[in-house]
Scaffold this motif. Structure first.
Motif, mmCIF file in Angstrom:
data_model
loop_
_atom_site.group_PDB
_atom_site.id
_atom_site.type_symbol
_atom_site.label_atom_id
_atom_site.label_comp_id
_atom_site.label_asym_id
_atom_site.label_seq_id
_atom_site.Cartn_x
_atom_site.Cartn_y
_atom_site.Cartn_z
ATOM 1 N N HIS A 298 4.060 9.033 -10.873
ATOM 2 C CA HIS A 298 5.439 8.997 -10.397
ATOM 3 C C HIS A 298 6.377 9.803 -11.305
ATOM 4 N N ALA B 28 8.529 -1.673 -11.149
ATOM 5 C CA ALA B 28 7.229 -1.302 -10.581
ATOM 6 C C ALA B 28 6.710 -2.528 -9.851
ATOM 7 N N GLU C 200 2.967 -3.518 -3.786
ATOM 8 C CA GLU C 200 3.423 -3.818 -2.433
ATOM 9 C C GLU C 200 2.336 -4.551 -1.662
ATOM 10 N N ASN D 19 -0.235 -0.616 -2.520
ATOM 11 C CA ASN D 19 0.386 0.482 -3.249
ATOM 12 C C ASN D 19 1.216 -0.075 -4.397
ATOM 13 N N SER E 213 4.676 0.783 -6.166
ATOM 14 C CA SER E 213 5.914 1.563 -6.111
ATOM 15 C C SER E 213 6.552 1.535 -7.489
ATOM 16 N N ILE F 99 10.034 2.752 -9.709
ATOM 17 C CA ILE F 99 11.404 3.259 -9.719
ATOM 18 C C ILE F 99 11.803 3.461 -11.174
ATOM 19 N N GLN G 247 12.385 11.437 -9.134
ATOM 20 C CA GLN G 247 11.507 10.452 -8.521
ATOM 21 C C GLN G 247 10.580 11.127 -7.523
ATOM 22 N N HIS H 106 7.732 10.428 -4.320
ATOM 23 C CA HIS H 106 7.493 9.467 -3.248
ATOM 24 C C HIS H 106 6.013 9.158 -3.121
ATOM 25 N N HIS H 107 5.246 9.605 -4.106
ATOM 26 C CA HIS H 107 3.803 9.378 -4.082
ATOM 27 C C HIS H 107 3.517 7.932 -4.433
ATOM 28 N N LYS H 108 2.682 7.304 -3.653
ATOM 29 C CA LYS H 108 2.235 5.956 -3.960
ATOM 30 C C LYS H 108 0.731 5.978 -4.065
#
Length: 171
Positions: free
Chosen positions: A125, A136, A139, A143, A145, A147, A155, A157-159
């Motif tokens: 990321h 972090a 999800e 995944n 995520s 931030i 940033q 957008h890869h997960k």
């Protein structure tokens, strides 16, 4: 009994069994498969085929079984959308792994996420250190995520798909 009704009932039973088995054994995420996982999936599909269609090896029997699986899946998703308790049973909740640069060690241990794996996700990321992570989360789909707390870090957008052996969130 009508052979197609038999296929419908058998297919429904196999579907329900598989949902429960995947939930109980923590196999919620099958996106990154190792050799043992591929073998398991192949063996399960072979073992449940006869359970669904019985002695009927016709094209129609196979199509009926497939249709039943699609319909049950569609209905289950609608039920999960309307009833939170069903969704909570079948699907895990997102969990916080890092909050304001502080690692949630109990959660990471519970999920069996190593520091190397977490650092890899953070680097993917575009963030170098866990201290630079605002949030972090793992999800519901497995995944992670991430931030950043640093406004200067771009940033992504890869997960990253987390391997399913990282655990069931309710263990």
């Amino acid at each position: 009994m009508n052979p197609y009704i038999d296929i419908i009932l058998r297919s429904a039973a196999v579907y329900v069994f598989m949902v429960i088995a995947l939930r109980v054994f923590g196999k919620k995420e099958l996106s990154q498969l190792n050799t043992a996982d591929v073998i398991l999936i192949l063996l399960i599909s072979n073992s449940v085929q006869n359970a669904m269609v019985g002695s009927n090896s016709s094209l129609e029997g196979g199509l009926v079984a497939a249709l039943v699986l699609f319909v049950i899946n569609f209905i289950l998703k609608k039920i999960m959308y309307k009833f939170k308790n069903v969704k909570d049973f079948i699907q895990d909740k997102p969990v916080i792994l890092i909050h304001n640069g502080k690692l949630e060690f109990k959660t990471l241990a519970k999920l069996e996420i190593s520091s190397d794996e977490l650092n890899e996700v953070i680097r993917e990321h575009g963030i170098e250190n866990t201290q630079d992570v605002k949030l972090a989360m793992m999800e519901v789909d497995g995944n992670i995520s991430v931030i950043s707390g640093d406004v200067n870090i771009k940033q992504t957008h890869h997960k990253r798909k987390i391997h399913k052996t990282l655990g069931n969130l309710n263990k």
